[in-house]
Structures are given as structure tokens and as C-alpha cells.
Design a protein around this motif. Structure first.
Motif, short mmCIF file in Angstrom:
data_model
loop_
_atom_site.label_atom_id
_atom_site.label_comp_id
_atom_site.label_asym_id
_atom_site.label_seq_id
_atom_site.Cartn_x
_atom_site.Cartn_y
_atom_site.Cartn_z
N ARG A 51 -6.04 -1.69 -2.48
CA ARG A 51 -6.72 -2.64 -3.35
C ARG A 51 -6.07 -4.03 -3.24
O ARG A 51 -6.74 -5.04 -3.10
N GLN A 52 -4.75 -4.07 -3.27
CA GLN A 52 -4.04 -5.35 -3.17
C GLN A 52 -4.25 -6.01 -1.80
O GLN A 52 -4.47 -7.21 -1.71
N GLY A 55 -7.73 -7.41 -1.61
CA GLY A 55 -7.82 -8.62 -2.43
C GLY A 55 -7.21 -9.82 -1.74
O GLY A 55 -7.77 -10.93 -1.78
N GLU A 60 -12.58 -6.33 -1.16
CA GLU A 60 -12.45 -5.48 -2.33
C GLU A 60 -12.46 -4.01 -1.93
O GLU A 60 -13.07 -3.62 -0.93
N LEU A 80 -13.57 -0.10 2.03
CA LEU A 80 -13.37 -1.49 1.64
C LEU A 80 -14.49 -2.37 2.16
O LEU A 80 -15.12 -2.04 3.17
#
Length: 128
Positions: A51-52, A55, A60, A80
Motif C-alpha cells: 500500500r505504501q 501510494g 493504489e 495494484l
């Protein structure tokens, strides 16, 4: 680690079909993979690490799920969406069977159903 077969496999387009003319290894995928190099291991941190990284690349995390034999040497799959020029591209982050390394892979014929599911998932979220 970037999956060695990634350059040999055709890419699935964001709409779920297979586009044999797409470049095999986009720079965005390499950058995303490099940002995951410091992964410390384990199932618990997999989702958050992916997730990081997504981002940071302007993308996302859509969802993650057990691999359940879909991909060789893979415990979990994260789906993703990352920027690819002016569009978004669906890619897979794969946690190896030992739970110690994450590799990136573009969808292929074997995982095209995940892209179709991701597209449907995105459509539902956009309608909400």
C-alpha cells in the motif's frame, strides 16, 4: 525481485484483455519493485508495504488475496493500480512462498481474471 518471465509474458490491459503490443517492463513497475526492496517479511506487513509503495508511486492498492495456487512460489497476491502515462495500469505484487520477498509481475493469461475483477471492483467504487 522482478519476475524473470515478465519480459516473456504478454501484458493484460487495464480493460482485462491481453495486449501483445504493450512494452514488457514499464519503468513504473521497476520503480515500484525497487521501493519494495526493504521489505522485512511476513504476511502481516505485506499489505501495508505494498500500500505504501503504491501510494509513493501515485497508485493504489485495490485488494490482496491468498494466491491459492494461482502463481508458482506465491503465498499472497496484491492487485495494484499504478500510473502508466495518462492512464492507470493494473499490476500484481506477489509475496513469495517463504513470506520474505515481494516481486512485481504484470498480469498475463493466467491472471487476466484478476484484472477483470479489479476493473469491476473499480467500477463499483467509482459509482459509490
Amino acid at each position: 525481485m522482478i519476475s524473470p518471465e515478465i519480459t516473456a509474458r504478454p501484458q493484460a490491459s487495464a480493460l482485462g484483455g491481453i495486449d501483445h503490443t504493450e512494452p514488457a517492463l514499464p519503468m513504473e513497475l521497476v520503480e515500484l519493485e525497487l521501493s519494495l526492496e526493504g521489505y522485512a517479511g511476513g504476511d502481516a506487513g505485506f499489505c501495508e508495504a505494498v500500500r505504501q509503495a503504491a501510494g509513493r508511486s501515485g497508485g493504489e492498492l485495490l485488494f490482496d488475496l491468498p494466491a491459492a495456487g494461482l502463481i508458482e512460489d506465491c503465498r499472497r497476491i496484491a492487485v495494484l493500480r499504478i500510473p502508466d502515462g495518462e492512464n492507470m495500469r493494473v499490476v500484481l505484487a506477489l509475496l513469495d512462498q517463504n513470506g520474505t520477498e515481494i516481486r512485481m509481475q504484470a498480469p498475463d493469461e493466467d491472471t487476466a481474471h484478476l484484472v477483470r475483477f479489479a476493473d469491476a471492483f473499480i467500477e463499483v467504487l467509482e459509482r459509490i
